[in-house]
Design a protein around this motif. Structure first.
Motif, PDB file in Angstrom:
ATOM      1  N   CYS A 186       0.836  -1.204   0.000  1.00 36.46           N
ATOM      2  CA  CYS A 186       0.000   0.000   0.000  1.00 36.46           C
ATOM      3  C   CYS A 186       0.869   1.251   0.000  1.00 36.46           C
ATOM      4  CB  CYS A 186      -0.912  -0.010   1.219  1.00 36.46           C
ATOM      5  SG  CYS A 186      -2.238   1.204   1.137  1.00 36.46           S
ATOM      6  N   LYS A 187       0.619   2.128  -0.922  1.00 35.35           N
ATOM      7  CA  LYS A 187       1.348   3.386  -1.028  1.00 35.35           C
ATOM      8  C   LYS A 187       0.920   4.321   0.097  1.00 35.35           C
ATOM      9  CE  LYS A 187       2.187   7.170  -4.329  1.00 35.35           C
ATOM     10  NZ  LYS A 187       1.841   7.703  -5.677  1.00 35.35           N
ATOM     11  N   PRO A 188       1.848   4.978   0.812  1.00 36.58           N
ATOM     12  CA  PRO A 188       1.486   5.866   1.928  1.00 36.58           C
ATOM     13  C   PRO A 188       0.870   7.177   1.443  1.00 36.58           C
ATOM     14  CG  PRO A 188       3.849   5.945   1.569  1.00 36.58           C
ATOM     15  CD  PRO A 188       3.312   4.896   0.631  1.00 36.58           C
ATOM     16  N   CYS A 189      -0.423   7.165   1.191  1.00 33.81           N
ATOM     17  CA  CYS A 189      -1.123   8.367   0.729  1.00 33.81           C
ATOM     18  C   CYS A 189      -2.576   8.275   1.145  1.00 33.81           C
ATOM     19  CB  CYS A 189      -0.994   8.517  -0.792  1.00 33.81           C
ATOM     20  SG  CYS A 189      -1.624   7.103  -1.724  1.00 33.81           S
ATOM     21  N   TYR A 190      -3.247   9.427   1.167  1.00 36.53           N
ATOM     22  CA  TYR A 190      -4.651   9.501   1.582  1.00 36.53           C
ATOM     23  C   TYR A 190      -5.406  10.396   0.607  1.00 36.53           C
ATOM     24  CZ  TYR A 190      -2.848   7.534   5.928  1.00 36.53           C
ATOM     25  OH  TYR A 190      -2.236   6.714   6.857  1.00 36.53           O
ATOM     26  N   ASP A 191      -5.647   9.860  -0.566  1.00 38.36           N
ATOM     27  CA  ASP A 191      -6.304  10.605  -1.636  1.00 38.36           C
ATOM     28  C   ASP A 191      -7.336   9.707  -2.287  1.00 38.36           C
ATOM     29  OD1 ASP A 191      -7.098  12.182  -3.720  1.00 38.36           O
ATOM     30  OD2 ASP A 191      -5.127  12.319  -4.689  1.00 38.36           O
ATOM     31  N   CYS A 192      -8.614  10.045  -2.087  1.00 34.24           N
ATOM     32  CA  CYS A 192      -9.681   9.205  -2.631  1.00 34.24           C
ATOM     33  C   CYS A 192      -9.720   9.222  -4.155  1.00 34.24           C
ATOM     34  CB  CYS A 192     -11.031   9.653  -2.072  1.00 34.24           C
ATOM     35  SG  CYS A 192     -11.374   9.033  -0.404  1.00 34.24           S
ATOM     36  N   SER A 193      -9.117  10.232  -4.786  1.00 38.39           N
ATOM     37  CA  SER A 193      -9.107  10.287  -6.248  1.00 38.39           C
ATOM     38  C   SER A 193      -8.015   9.401  -6.851  1.00 38.39           C
ATOM     39  CB  SER A 193      -8.908  11.735  -6.720  1.00 38.39           C
ATOM     40  OG  SER A 193      -7.633  12.225  -6.321  1.00 38.39           O
ATOM     41  N   ASN A 194      -7.171   8.834  -6.003  1.00 37.88           N
ATOM     42  CA  ASN A 194      -6.081   7.977  -6.463  1.00 37.88           C
ATOM     43  C   ASN A 194      -6.345   6.545  -6.007  1.00 37.88           C
ATOM     44  OD1 ASN A 194      -3.719   6.680  -7.128  1.00 37.88           O
ATOM     45  ND2 ASN A 194      -2.361   8.137  -6.090  1.00 37.88           N
ATOM     46  N   PRO A 195      -6.667   5.630  -6.906  1.00 39.68           N
ATOM     47  CA  PRO A 195      -6.965   4.239  -6.514  1.00 39.68           C
ATOM     48  C   PRO A 195      -5.825   3.573  -5.756  1.00 39.68           C
ATOM     49  CG  PRO A 195      -7.647   4.650  -8.777  1.00 39.68           C
ATOM     50  CD  PRO A 195      -6.867   5.844  -8.341  1.00 39.68           C
ATOM     51  N   GLU A 196      -4.599   4.010  -5.970  1.00 39.89           N
ATOM     52  CA  GLU A 196      -3.473   3.407  -5.262  1.00 39.89           C
ATOM     53  C   GLU A 196      -3.513   3.710  -3.760  1.00 39.89           C
ATOM     54  OE1 GLU A 196       0.185   4.584  -7.009  1.00 39.89           O
ATOM     55  OE2 GLU A 196      -0.244   3.692  -8.969  1.00 39.89           O
ATOM     56  N   CYS A 197      -4.296   4.702  -3.372  1.00 41.48           N
ATOM     57  CA  CYS A 197      -4.372   5.087  -1.957  1.00 41.48           C
ATOM     58  C   CYS A 197      -5.548   4.432  -1.233  1.00 41.48           C
ATOM     59  CB  CYS A 197      -4.496   6.602  -1.828  1.00 41.48           C
ATOM     60  SG  CYS A 197      -3.168   7.549  -2.599  1.00 41.48           S
ATOM     61  N   TRP A 198      -6.449   3.792  -1.956  1.00 42.07           N
ATOM     62  CA  TRP A 198      -7.665   3.287  -1.329  1.00 42.07           C
ATOM     63  C   TRP A 198      -7.380   2.273  -0.228  1.00 42.07           C
ATOM     64  CZ3 TRP A 198     -11.143   2.432  -6.289  1.00 42.07           C
ATOM     65  CH2 TRP A 198     -11.464   3.691  -6.821  1.00 42.07           C
ATOM     66  N   CYS A 199      -6.282   1.569  -0.329  1.00 38.39           N
ATOM     67  CA  CYS A 199      -5.973   0.543   0.665  1.00 38.39           C
ATOM     68  C   CYS A 199      -5.687   1.137   2.040  1.00 38.39           C
ATOM     69  CB  CYS A 199      -4.790  -0.302   0.209  1.00 38.39           C
ATOM     70  SG  CYS A 199      -3.359   0.675  -0.315  1.00 38.39           S
ATOM     71  N   ASN A 200      -5.477   2.450   2.122  1.00 38.21           N
ATOM     72  CA  ASN A 200      -5.252   3.095   3.418  1.00 38.21           C
ATOM     73  C   ASN A 200      -6.550   3.464   4.126  1.00 38.21           C
ATOM     74  OD1 ASN A 200      -2.233   3.504   3.631  1.00 38.21           O
ATOM     75  ND2 ASN A 200      -2.604   4.446   1.642  1.00 38.21           N
ATOM     76  N   PHE A 201      -7.688   3.368   3.421  1.00 32.70           N
ATOM     77  CA  PHE A 201      -8.982   3.707   4.000  1.00 32.70           C
ATOM     78  C   PHE A 201      -9.764   2.445   4.339  1.00 32.70           C
ATOM     79  CE2 PHE A 201      -7.921   7.228   1.078  1.00 32.70           C
ATOM     80  CZ  PHE A 201      -7.969   8.302   1.962  1.00 32.70           C
ATOM     81  N   ASN A 202     -10.761   2.619   5.190  1.00 35.87           N
ATOM     82  CA  ASN A 202     -11.693   1.522   5.450  1.00 35.87           C
ATOM     83  C   ASN A 202     -12.553   1.280   4.220  1.00 35.87           C
ATOM     84  OD1 ASN A 202     -11.243   0.784   8.311  1.00 35.87           O
ATOM     85  ND2 ASN A 202     -11.850   2.907   8.698  1.00 35.87           N
ATOM     86  N   PRO A 203     -12.966   0.043   3.980  1.00 31.85           N
ATOM     87  CA  PRO A 203     -13.816  -0.245   2.823  1.00 31.85           C
ATOM     88  C   PRO A 203     -15.061   0.633   2.809  1.00 31.85           C
ATOM     89  CG  PRO A 203     -13.054  -2.277   3.838  1.00 31.85           C
ATOM     90  CD  PRO A 203     -12.631  -1.169   4.744  1.00 31.85           C
ATOM     91  N   GLY A 204     -15.322   1.274   1.685  1.00 27.27           N
ATOM     92  CA  GLY A 204     -16.513   2.104   1.526  1.00 27.27           C
ATOM     93  C   GLY A 204     -16.318   3.551   1.922  1.00 27.27           C
ATOM     94  N   PHE A 205     -15.153   3.911   2.469  1.00 26.46           N
ATOM     95  CA  PHE A 205     -14.972   5.289   2.940  1.00 26.46           C
ATOM     96  C   PHE A 205     -15.013   6.285   1.780  1.00 26.46           C
ATOM     97  CE2 PHE A 205     -12.324   8.981   3.898  1.00 26.46           C
ATOM     98  CZ  PHE A 205     -12.884   9.420   5.085  1.00 26.46           C
ATOM     99  N   CYS A 206     -14.257   6.022   0.731  1.00 20.83           N
ATOM    100  CA  CYS A 206     -14.210   6.975  -0.386  1.00 20.83           C
ATOM    101  C   CYS A 206     -15.551   7.053  -1.100  1.00 20.83           C
ATOM    102  CB  CYS A 206     -13.093   6.580  -1.356  1.00 20.83           C
ATOM    103  SG  CYS A 206     -11.430   6.887  -0.687  1.00 20.83           S
ATOM    104  N   GLN A 207     -16.269   5.932  -1.162  1.00 21.74           N
ATOM    105  CA  GLN A 207     -17.610   5.959  -1.757  1.00 21.74           C
ATOM    106  C   GLN A 207     -18.560   6.783  -0.888  1.00 21.74           C
ATOM    107  OE1 GLN A 207     -15.690   3.340  -1.392  1.00 21.74           O
ATOM    108  NE2 GLN A 207     -15.347   2.576  -3.479  1.00 21.74           N
ATOM    109  N   MET A 208     -18.422   6.672   0.431  1.00 20.83           N
ATOM    110  CA  MET A 208     -19.251   7.462   1.346  1.00 20.83           C
ATOM    111  C   MET A 208     -18.993   8.957   1.156  1.00 20.83           C
ATOM    112  SD  MET A 208     -19.219   7.447   5.551  1.00 20.83           S
ATOM    113  CE  MET A 208     -17.533   8.076   5.604  1.00 20.83           C
ATOM    114  N   MET A 209     -17.734   9.328   0.898  1.00 17.08           N
ATOM    115  CA  MET A 209     -17.389  10.731   0.751  1.00 17.08           C
ATOM    116  C   MET A 209     -17.936  11.335  -0.541  1.00 17.08           C
ATOM    117  SD  MET A 209     -15.941  11.435   3.527  1.00 17.08           S
ATOM    118  CE  MET A 209     -15.512  13.109   3.082  1.00 17.08           C
ATOM    119  N   GLU A 210     -18.386  10.511  -1.467  1.00 13.50           N
ATOM    120  CA  GLU A 210     -19.001  11.027  -2.685  1.00 13.50           C
ATOM    121  C   GLU A 210     -20.412  11.528  -2.433  1.00 13.50           C
ATOM    122  OE1 GLU A 210     -18.788   7.869  -5.482  1.00 13.50           O
ATOM    123  OE2 GLU A 210     -16.604   7.952  -5.700  1.00 13.50           O
TER     124      GLU A 210
END
Length: 700
Positions: free
Chosen positions: A452-476
């Motif tokens: 997992c790449k150390p980043c926190y950007d929902c627009s970057n799929p490479e960063c999704w592994c740092n969030f809980n499942p569904g977090f970036c979808q919830m933020m939409e």
């Protein structure tokens, strides 16, 4: 004197008030929209004999002391703005958050009042470039924050000490997806939230004893004999934090080492205080060991009792084993604030976790805290409980099934705090804060895949592994923290130690803040235009097209008095009718002109104020509270010895001179000669017997 009401007072005055509507002025901090039924309340922390009340609060036992409303905001006026200079009671931050590994930027654009009568704090996944300055490297820094959110605070506007706070709110996001950190809390006015220079070695001190080993760690220590800035000498001060609620969400399931058994979501109810316990602290993740355990066979100690506070838990509330506090150690040069090893200290989080349900995320629920400040005081949290078992009362969950019955959750007494560290229940003038944070240390995955790449950007799929499942979808979707109302009550009799104001006589803050204004003000690049920590509230001047843009309405309210009040807020006028020459040059269109009692760029805020003057206005200036001179004991003894020696020498010299005078006959003769046109010559002393120019020693 005859004080009976006149004909005008009895008949014409009520008719006049009926015609013009209620006057919003002289109302202190109370919102006119607050229902009459909510203008008073009773203290729920009552006693039956010597036993504190420990069960549900019903109408039958709401018999505690009478409390009066001193502050309220119902948020019923839509489209209110809380940007700096827009509201007399609140300020929405416009700055980066450097605390707690924050991933967000606070912007006033994310805070407003909606059409349903709620304060809305919106959290979004959107980019904000942040330009700062590195004091160590002496160069600009550029950081991209991928989330925006909002923080609303009443800092240095509305403050209070002691009383009852009730807040009705709906939590943001989804109950089963971790990552958001909504909170409603109280902080001492000497510290401004997110302004780390103001809280360094100020937060969360509540200690009024002199301990030389802690003096450097507490900036305003009771050991200080010269505190300056209008502060009382020898009085410890700080900015203690009282968390009414902090919401933790995530995947439901039993949480280990909780008693009673807890699961996500829950709310933290916490007092954060310093100094903290330094020896035999509980191990994070485990409940404190209350008694030492000795082996029955060997007689050896198997486990040593932990030192922790004796707090009282009720209902579905467990001591929080996952966070016991923070050690603020020596800092590194690149950190935004600096502490030496002598300024390091332990701060404790004294509190508990209380179970909440999915209903709290789609229905408003009320939370209440009762705060009795200072020595002998206490903190009591109450919640509107929710019963999960529809047929019978669960042993650990109380309530009426609808989340509408008051239940006590937690009590912290001053004795429990003082017994462990000597600290006390907060007595500082404090302010209200509402915010939603996003932090990698709150509700985020403990472990992530190695790739997992150390980043926190929902627009970057490479960063999704740092969030809980569904977090970036919830933020939409729309993620909003809703506050329906906030109300503060106090005991207003003469014996009460409750106060309203940010600068009370016993705990002044105004001169301290003025003397350290740069620490309470945004740094560059904002600092170029910020001349003071907060801007003066604008009275009108906002652009408009119709009177409705300035608060006039006849449809949003229901009663005639409300319609009259709304109509009087302001009108849309040409710049020539708005008495502000500078504004007339800048704006060519129409602007809002506020009527008396209203303020803000669009006249949507009521012009609230303190009813009483603070320490500074009452004339309690620095020179009147200046510290008394202080001399160490050794220096004092040396000084006294030297003074005594000087007196002895003087006495001996005087006696010796008198003896010499007696030996010479008791007179000294002086003859004055002149020359060069009468110019005086240096006196010449003559022997005894001359009859001119004689002056006795006593005459001299």
């Amino acid at each position: 004197q005859n004080m009976s009401p006149s004909l005008w007072q009895r008949t014409l005055l009520p008719l006049f008030l009926l015609l013009v509507g209620p006057a919003p002025t002289h109302s202190g901090w109370i919102d006119p929209d607050t229902p009459s039924s909510a203008k008073t309340t009773n203290l729920y922390q009552i006693k039956h004999g010597n036993t504190p009340f420990t069960h549900s609060v019903t109408d039958h036992n709401k018999t505690g002391p009478f409390y009066t409303l001193v502050f309220s905001d119902e948020f019923n006026t839509p489209n209110r703005s809380f940007a700096d200079g827009s509201d007399p009671r609140w300020t929405a931050l416009d700055k980066n958050d450097y605390t707690n590994n924050a991933l967000h930027y606070y912007t006033p654009n994310n805070i407003r009042t909606d059409e349903e009568g709620n304060l809305e704090i919106i959290t979004k996944a959107e980019d904000t470039p942040v330009v700062g300055f590195n004091d160590v490297k002496q160069e600009k820094t550029r950081v991209m924050k991928h989330f925006t959110s909002g923080m609303l605070q009443s800092w240095n506007k509305f403050c209070f000490t002691g009383g009852i706070v009730e807040i009705d709110m709906t939590f943001p996001g989804e109950h089963n997806i971790g990552g958001l950190w909504p909170a409603a809390w109280i902080l001492g006015n000497l510290g401004r939230a997110t302004y780390e220079a103001t809280t360094n070695n100020i937060w969360p001190w509540s200690y009024d004893s002199c301990d030389r080993s802690l003096q450097q760690a507490q900036t305003i220590s009771a050991c200080n004999n010269q505190n300056h800035y209008g502060l009382e000498r020898g009085k410890g001060r700080g900015a203690t934090e009282i968390d009414i609620i902090e919401v933790m969400t995530g995947k439901p399931g039993p949480l280990p080492n909780t008693d009673p058994q807890m699961e996500l979501p829950y709310v933290d109810l916490t007092l954060q205080v310093a100094p903290g316990i330094t020896k035999n602290r509980p191990t994070e993740g485990y409940q404190p060991i209350r008694k030492s355990k000795i082996s029955a066979t060997t007689g050896h100690v198997q486990s040593v009792a932990d030192n922790w506070y004796d707090i009282q838990l009720y209902g579905n509330t467990s001591l929080n084993p996952f966070f016991y506090g923070t050690y603020l150690g020596e800092t590194k040069p690149e950190e935004p604030v600096q502490r030496t090893k002598y300024q390091a200290f332990q701060a404790d989080a004294v509190g508990a976790m209380h179970q909440v349900t999915p209903r709290h995320f789609n229905t408003s629920h009320s939370f209440r805290i009762e705060w009795q400040p200072g020595t002998g005081g206490r903190l009591d949290w109450f919640v509107k409980a929710y019963r999960t078992n529809a047929t019978s009362m669960d042993g650990s969950i109380e309530g009426d099934g609808q989340g509408q019955e008051w239940v006590k959750a937690l009590s912290i007494t001053d004795e429990a705090i003082k017994e462990m560290t000597g600290a006390q229940i907060p007595a500082e003038p404090s302010y209200l804060i509402f915010n939603t944070a996003i932090s990698s240390t709150w509700g985020f995955p403990y472990k992530v895949p190695a790739y997992c790449k150390p980043c926190y950007d929902c627009s970057n799929p490479e960063c999704w592994c740092n969030f809980n499942p569904g977090f970036c979808q919830m933020m939409e979707r729309n993620v909003s923290f809703l506050i329906d109302f906030v109300r503060v009550y106090q005991k207003t009799d003469q014996d009460s130690n409750h106060t309203v104001g940010c600068d009370p006589v016993d705990y002044p803050t105004k001169e301290w803040i003025q003397g350290h204004a740069h620490m309470y003000t945004r740094p560059a690049p904002f600092g170029y235009n910020d001349y003071h920590p907060i801007k003066k509230v604008k009275k009108g001047g906002g652009s408009c097209q119709t009177d409705q843009d300035c608060g006039a309405t006849d449809s949003a309210t229901t009663t005639s008095s409300e319609r009259k009040l709304a109509k009087t807020r302001g009108t849309c006028v040409p710049p020539s009718e708005f008495h502000n020459k500078a504004l007339q040059v800048k704006i060519t269109g129409n602007v809002c002109k506020c009527n008396p009692g209203f303020t803000g760029p669009h006249c949507l805020a009521i012009d609230h104020h303190d009813d009483q003057k603070g320490a500074y206005e009452l004339g309690k200036r620095s020179f009147e509270t200046a510290a008394h001179p202080y001399f160490p004991d050794t220096l004092s003894v040396v000084a006294l010895v030297l003074v005594a020696m000087m007196l002895i020498v003087m006495v001996m010299t005087v006696r010796l001179n008198r003896r010499r005078n007696r030996a010479d006959g008791g007179t000294v003769e002086v003859t004055f000669h002149s020359r060069d046109g009468g110019a005086m010559k240096k006196p010449v002393f003559k022997a005894s017997g001359w009859n001119h120019g004689t002056i006795t020693g006593r005459s001299v």
